[in-house]
Motif scaffolding. Structure first.
Motif, short mmCIF file in Angstrom:
data_model
loop_
_atom_site.label_atom_id
_atom_site.label_comp_id
_atom_site.label_asym_id
_atom_site.label_seq_id
_atom_site.Cartn_x
_atom_site.Cartn_y
_atom_site.Cartn_z
N GLY A 192 -21.07 2.02 8.53
CA GLY A 192 -20.09 1.74 7.48
C GLY A 192 -20.72 1.79 6.10
N PHE A 193 -21.89 1.19 5.97
CA PHE A 193 -22.64 1.20 4.71
C PHE A 193 -22.94 2.64 4.28
N LEU A 194 -23.44 3.44 5.20
CA LEU A 194 -23.78 4.83 4.88
C LEU A 194 -22.54 5.65 4.54
N HIS A 195 -21.46 5.43 5.28
CA HIS A 195 -20.22 6.16 5.01
C HIS A 195 -19.74 5.89 3.57
N GLU B 121 -17.68 17.02 2.92
CA GLU B 121 -16.90 15.93 3.51
C GLU B 121 -17.81 15.13 4.41
N VAL B 122 -17.56 13.82 4.47
CA VAL B 122 -18.32 12.95 5.36
C VAL B 122 -17.39 12.49 6.48
N PHE B 123 -17.88 12.52 7.72
CA PHE B 123 -17.10 12.14 8.89
C PHE B 123 -17.86 11.08 9.68
N LEU B 124 -17.11 10.18 10.31
CA LEU B 124 -17.65 9.12 11.15
C LEU B 124 -17.34 9.39 12.61
N SER B 125 -18.18 8.86 13.46
CA SER B 125 -17.93 8.91 14.91
C SER B 125 -16.66 8.11 15.22
N PRO B 126 -15.88 8.53 16.16
CA PRO B 126 -16.05 9.69 17.01
C PRO B 126 -15.45 10.96 16.39
N TYR B 127 -16.31 11.86 16.01
CA TYR B 127 -15.91 13.15 15.47
C TYR B 127 -16.80 14.19 16.12
N GLY B 128 -16.21 15.12 16.82
CA GLY B 128 -16.96 16.07 17.63
C GLY B 128 -17.57 17.21 16.85
N VAL B 129 -18.77 17.60 17.28
CA VAL B 129 -19.46 18.75 16.72
C VAL B 129 -19.72 19.73 17.86
N TYR B 130 -19.12 20.89 17.76
CA TYR B 130 -19.33 21.97 18.73
C TYR B 130 -20.54 22.76 18.25
N LEU B 131 -21.70 22.40 18.76
CA LEU B 131 -22.91 23.15 18.35
C LEU B 131 -22.79 24.60 18.81
N ASN B 132 -22.19 24.79 19.97
CA ASN B 132 -21.72 26.11 20.39
C ASN B 132 -20.42 25.87 21.14
N GLU B 133 -19.73 26.89 21.50
CA GLU B 133 -18.39 26.73 22.08
C GLU B 133 -18.42 26.63 23.61
N THR B 134 -19.61 26.56 24.21
CA THR B 134 -19.68 26.56 25.67
C THR B 134 -20.28 25.29 26.25
N ASP B 135 -21.53 24.96 25.87
CA ASP B 135 -22.21 23.88 26.61
C ASP B 135 -23.00 22.90 25.75
N ASN B 136 -22.73 22.84 24.45
CA ASN B 136 -23.40 21.87 23.57
C ASN B 136 -22.40 21.28 22.59
N TYR B 137 -22.06 20.01 22.84
CA TYR B 137 -21.07 19.28 22.06
C TYR B 137 -21.61 17.87 21.85
N VAL B 138 -21.68 17.42 20.60
CA VAL B 138 -22.21 16.08 20.31
C VAL B 138 -21.24 15.31 19.43
N ILE B 139 -21.43 14.01 19.41
CA ILE B 139 -20.63 13.12 18.57
C ILE B 139 -21.61 12.29 17.74
N PRO B 140 -22.07 12.83 16.60
CA PRO B 140 -23.00 12.08 15.76
C PRO B 140 -22.33 10.83 15.18
N ASP B 141 -23.14 9.87 14.77
CA ASP B 141 -22.60 8.66 14.17
C ASP B 141 -21.99 8.95 12.80
N LEU B 142 -22.63 9.83 12.04
CA LEU B 142 -22.12 10.24 10.74
C LEU B 142 -22.59 11.66 10.48
N LEU B 143 -21.76 12.45 9.83
CA LEU B 143 -22.14 13.81 9.49
C LEU B 143 -21.53 14.21 8.17
N VAL B 144 -22.23 15.10 7.48
CA VAL B 144 -21.74 15.67 6.22
C VAL B 144 -21.65 17.17 6.43
#
Length: 179
Positions: free
Chosen positions: A45-48, A63-86
């Motif tokens: 919350g502080f970082l956001h 833009e800054v996003f908070l978890s749970p917000y999905g990141v499709y590193l690729n469209e097949t087999d790598n998907y993460v939910i970072p705590d915060l991303l820009v």
């Protein structure tokens, strides 16, 4: 990687999870996610607020996003939910999440996520073009900042000001304000 039954999962399996169930996918292996602690939520919350105020105050394109917000590193087999991303490239963002590496990712370490945050995700974020990766460890009261563009790493404590590399040092986060 395969689960105990030898099954490889895909992004489609992640998207088919029941609402409220969260998991990440690394090279076809699914990792279920737990509920964050109060300390985790306070830090994120502080970082956001810091990132959001900086971006809004300069009418920035990121833009800054908070978890749970999905990141499709690729469209097949790598998907993460970072705590915060820009994300600074709006073409990477749609209603499902971010497609490709964000500009900056922050992960808050929990006892169950140490190996994932310090090793596996560091490698994946580097591979998929993340420019800057922060690992915030509340137990050690330490922040590791990886400048993945320049293959550099700096380490800070919760008493330090941390310079945000994607903004060329124009933004500093004073972690002592969080104490």
């Amino acid at each position: 990687m395969r689960d105990n039954e030898g099954k490889l999962y895909t992004v489609a399996d992640i998207e088919a999870l029941p609402e409220g169930e969260l998991a990440e996918l690394i090279d076809g292996k699914m990792y279920m996610m737990g509920t964050p602690t109060t300390t985790h939520q306070r830090i994120i919350g502080f970082l956001h607020l810091k990132f959001g105020n900086y971006i809004n105050g300069r009418k920035g394109k990121c833009e800054v996003f908070l978890s749970p917000y999905g990141v499709y590193l690729n469209e097949t087999d790598n998907y993460v939910i970072p705590d915060l991303l820009v994300v600074c490239n709006k073409d990477k963002v749609d209603e499902k999440g971010c497609h490709g590496g964000p500009d900056l990712v922050v992960e808050i370490v929990s006892p169950s996520s140490k190996k994932m945050d310090y090793a596996i995700k560091l490698f994946k974020y580097r591979t998929y073009g993340v420019r800057e990766y922060w690992i915030v460890d509340p137990e050690k009261r330490r922040i590791q900042v990886y400048d993945l563009e320049h293959d550099d790493m700096e380490e800070y404590t919760f008493s330090d000001k941390v310079s945000v590399g994607i903004y060329d040092g124009d933004l500093e986060i004073d972690f002592s304000e969080m104490l």
